[in-house]
Write a protein that holds these residues in place. Sequence first.
Motif, PDB file in Angstrom:
ATOM      1  N   ALA A   1       0.834  -1.205   0.000  1.00  0.00           N
ATOM      2  CA  ALA A   1       0.000   0.000   0.000  1.00  0.00           C
ATOM      3  C   ALA A   1       0.869   1.257   0.000  1.00  0.00           C
ATOM      4  O   ALA A   1       0.592   2.213  -0.748  1.00  0.00           O
ATOM      5  N   ALA A   2       1.922   1.264   0.808  1.00  0.00           N
ATOM      6  CA  ALA A   2       2.817   2.432   0.852  1.00  0.00           C
ATOM      7  C   ALA A   2       3.569   2.595  -0.456  1.00  0.00           C
ATOM      8  O   ALA A   2       3.747   3.720  -0.941  1.00  0.00           O
ATOM      9  N   ALA A   3       4.006   1.483  -1.052  1.00  0.00           N
ATOM     10  CA  ALA A   3       4.715   1.566  -2.331  1.00  0.00           C
ATOM     11  C   ALA A   3       3.784   2.059  -3.436  1.00  0.00           C
ATOM     12  O   ALA A   3       4.172   2.890  -4.261  1.00  0.00           O
ATOM     13  N   ALA A   4       2.542   1.576  -3.449  1.00  0.00           N
ATOM     14  CA  ALA A   4       1.571   2.031  -4.450  1.00  0.00           C
ATOM     15  C   ALA A   4       1.261   3.517  -4.248  1.00  0.00           C
ATOM     16  O   ALA A   4       1.162   4.273  -5.227  1.00  0.00           O
ATOM     17  N   ALA A   5       1.126   3.935  -2.992  1.00  0.00           N
ATOM     18  CA  ALA A   5       0.882   5.350  -2.719  1.00  0.00           C
ATOM     19  C   ALA A   5       2.075   6.199  -3.138  1.00  0.00           C
ATOM     20  O   ALA A   5       1.906   7.299  -3.673  1.00  0.00           O
ATOM     21  N   CYS A   6       3.267   5.680  -2.918  1.00  0.00           N
ATOM     22  CA  CYS A   6       4.483   6.401  -3.311  1.00  0.00           C
ATOM     23  C   CYS A   6       4.539   6.585  -4.819  1.00  0.00           C
ATOM     24  O   CYS A   6       4.801   7.687  -5.315  1.00  0.00           O
ATOM     25  N   VAL A   7       4.273   5.529  -5.563  1.00  0.00           N
ATOM     26  CA  VAL A   7       4.295   5.614  -7.025  1.00  0.00           C
ATOM     27  C   VAL A   7       3.153   6.497  -7.528  1.00  0.00           C
ATOM     28  O   VAL A   7       3.344   7.347  -8.404  1.00  0.00           O
ATOM     29  N   GLY A   8       1.953   6.318  -6.973  1.00  0.00           N
ATOM     30  CA  GLY A   8       0.801   7.098  -7.411  1.00  0.00           C
ATOM     31  C   GLY A   8       0.963   8.585  -7.156  1.00  0.00           C
ATOM     32  O   GLY A   8       0.708   9.413  -8.036  1.00  0.00           O
ATOM     33  N   THR A   9       1.404   8.939  -5.953  1.00  0.00           N
ATOM     34  CA  THR A   9       1.591  10.366  -5.658  1.00  0.00           C
ATOM     35  C   THR A   9       2.776  10.929  -6.425  1.00  0.00           C
ATOM     36  O   THR A   9       2.765  12.103  -6.796  1.00  0.00           O
ATOM     37  N   GLY A  10       3.786  10.100  -6.679  1.00  0.00           N
ATOM     38  CA  GLY A  10       4.914  10.562  -7.489  1.00  0.00           C
ATOM     39  C   GLY A  10       4.481  10.894  -8.910  1.00  0.00           C
ATOM     40  O   GLY A  10       4.898  11.905  -9.484  1.00  0.00           O
ATOM     41  N   LEU A  11       3.642  10.040  -9.477  1.00  0.00           N
ATOM     42  CA  LEU A  11       3.112  10.329 -10.815  1.00  0.00           C
ATOM     43  C   LEU A  11       2.239  11.577 -10.800  1.00  0.00           C
ATOM     44  O   LEU A  11       2.276  12.379 -11.733  1.00  0.00           O
ATOM     45  N   ARG A  12       1.478  11.761  -9.736  1.00  0.00           N
ATOM     46  CA  ARG A  12       0.619  12.955  -9.625  1.00  0.00           C
ATOM     47  C   ARG A  12       1.464  14.222  -9.511  1.00  0.00           C
ATOM     48  O   ARG A  12       1.075  15.267 -10.024  1.00  0.00           O
ATOM     49  N   VAL A  13       2.622  14.124  -8.863  1.00  0.00           N
ATOM     50  CA  VAL A  13       3.501  15.290  -8.740  1.00  0.00           C
ATOM     51  C   VAL A  13       3.924  15.789 -10.112  1.00  0.00           C
ATOM     52  O   VAL A  13       3.913  16.986 -10.380  1.00  0.00           O
ATOM     53  N   VAL A  14       4.290  14.881 -10.992  1.00  0.00           N
ATOM     54  CA  VAL A  14       4.819  15.293 -12.290  1.00  0.00           C
ATOM     55  C   VAL A  14       3.742  15.489 -13.349  1.00  0.00           C
ATOM     56  O   VAL A  14       4.013  16.093 -14.385  1.00  0.00           O
ATOM     57  N   THR A  15       2.519  14.992 -13.120  1.00  0.00           N
ATOM     58  CA  THR A  15       1.477  15.151 -14.129  1.00  0.00           C
ATOM     59  C   THR A  15       0.462  16.230 -13.797  1.00  0.00           C
ATOM     60  O   THR A  15      -0.315  16.616 -14.679  1.00  0.00           O
ATOM     61  N   ALA A  16       0.439  16.719 -12.573  1.00  0.00           N
ATOM     62  CA  ALA A  16      -0.558  17.725 -12.191  1.00  0.00           C
ATOM     63  C   ALA A  16      -0.264  19.043 -12.899  1.00  0.00           C
ATOM     64  O   ALA A  16       0.882  19.491 -12.967  1.00  0.00           O
ATOM     65  N   SER A  17      -1.308  19.653 -13.431  1.00  0.00           N
ATOM     66  CA  SER A  17      -1.124  20.942 -14.105  1.00  0.00           C
ATOM     67  C   SER A  17      -1.131  22.096 -13.103  1.00  0.00           C
ATOM     68  O   SER A  17      -0.578  23.148 -13.382  1.00  0.00           O
ATOM     69  N   ASN A  18      -1.740  21.884 -11.959  1.00  0.00           N
ATOM     70  CA  ASN A  18      -1.787  22.901 -10.916  1.00  0.00           C
ATOM     71  C   ASN A  18      -0.595  22.709  -9.972  1.00  0.00           C
ATOM     72  O   ASN A  18      -0.444  21.640  -9.382  1.00  0.00           O
TER      73      ASN A  18
END
Length: 183
Positions: free
Chosen positions: A12-29
């Motif tokens: 769960a922590a690894a999935a959250a790490c990857v998911g939030t990492g992708l959100r960091v670089v893909t978020a337009s805001n």
Amino acid sequence: MGNVLVWIVWLAAAAACVGTGLRVVTASNPFSSALSLIGNLASLAVLYLLASGEFVAAAQVLVYAGAVMVMFLFVIAYLGGRADAPWAGGTRLIQVSSVIAAVSLLAVTLVAVLLEAGDQLSNEAEVSRAFGSPAAIGQLFLTDHLLAFEITSIVLLVAAIGGVVLGIRTERDVDSVVGRDAQ
């Protein structure tokens, strides 16, 4: 049963790490990106806890997710819509180099995982009981790595001053904002 729970928390922590990492670089805001980075740092702290790095996990939450990210959020809020202006219309070179860096990191990770799966990395290093303790880290920071520690504090100070300088609005900027609001 305890080992299964550890694996579930790790996944769960690894999935959250990857998911939030992708959100960091893909978020337009940029504000959303910074909030995702806080989630990324928190999931890393959970992974540190699972690796018995309690002090590093606490430092991760207090220093990075707490103090540094509050400063980032302050600068983003201070700059407003101009926070991502330096990257607006980025060149193709930036995009290509980002993809190359991501693929390189993925390749290194896969090689390490495959070597571990083949038991080629099974030679464990001898780690003393004081490794990673606050006293040992403080001793290293204030003796062997004092210069790097002070340079880091100066870089953070320059970053804060740079955020303030970027946030200074000229009279022309204020007039254009006031003129747009009046229309």
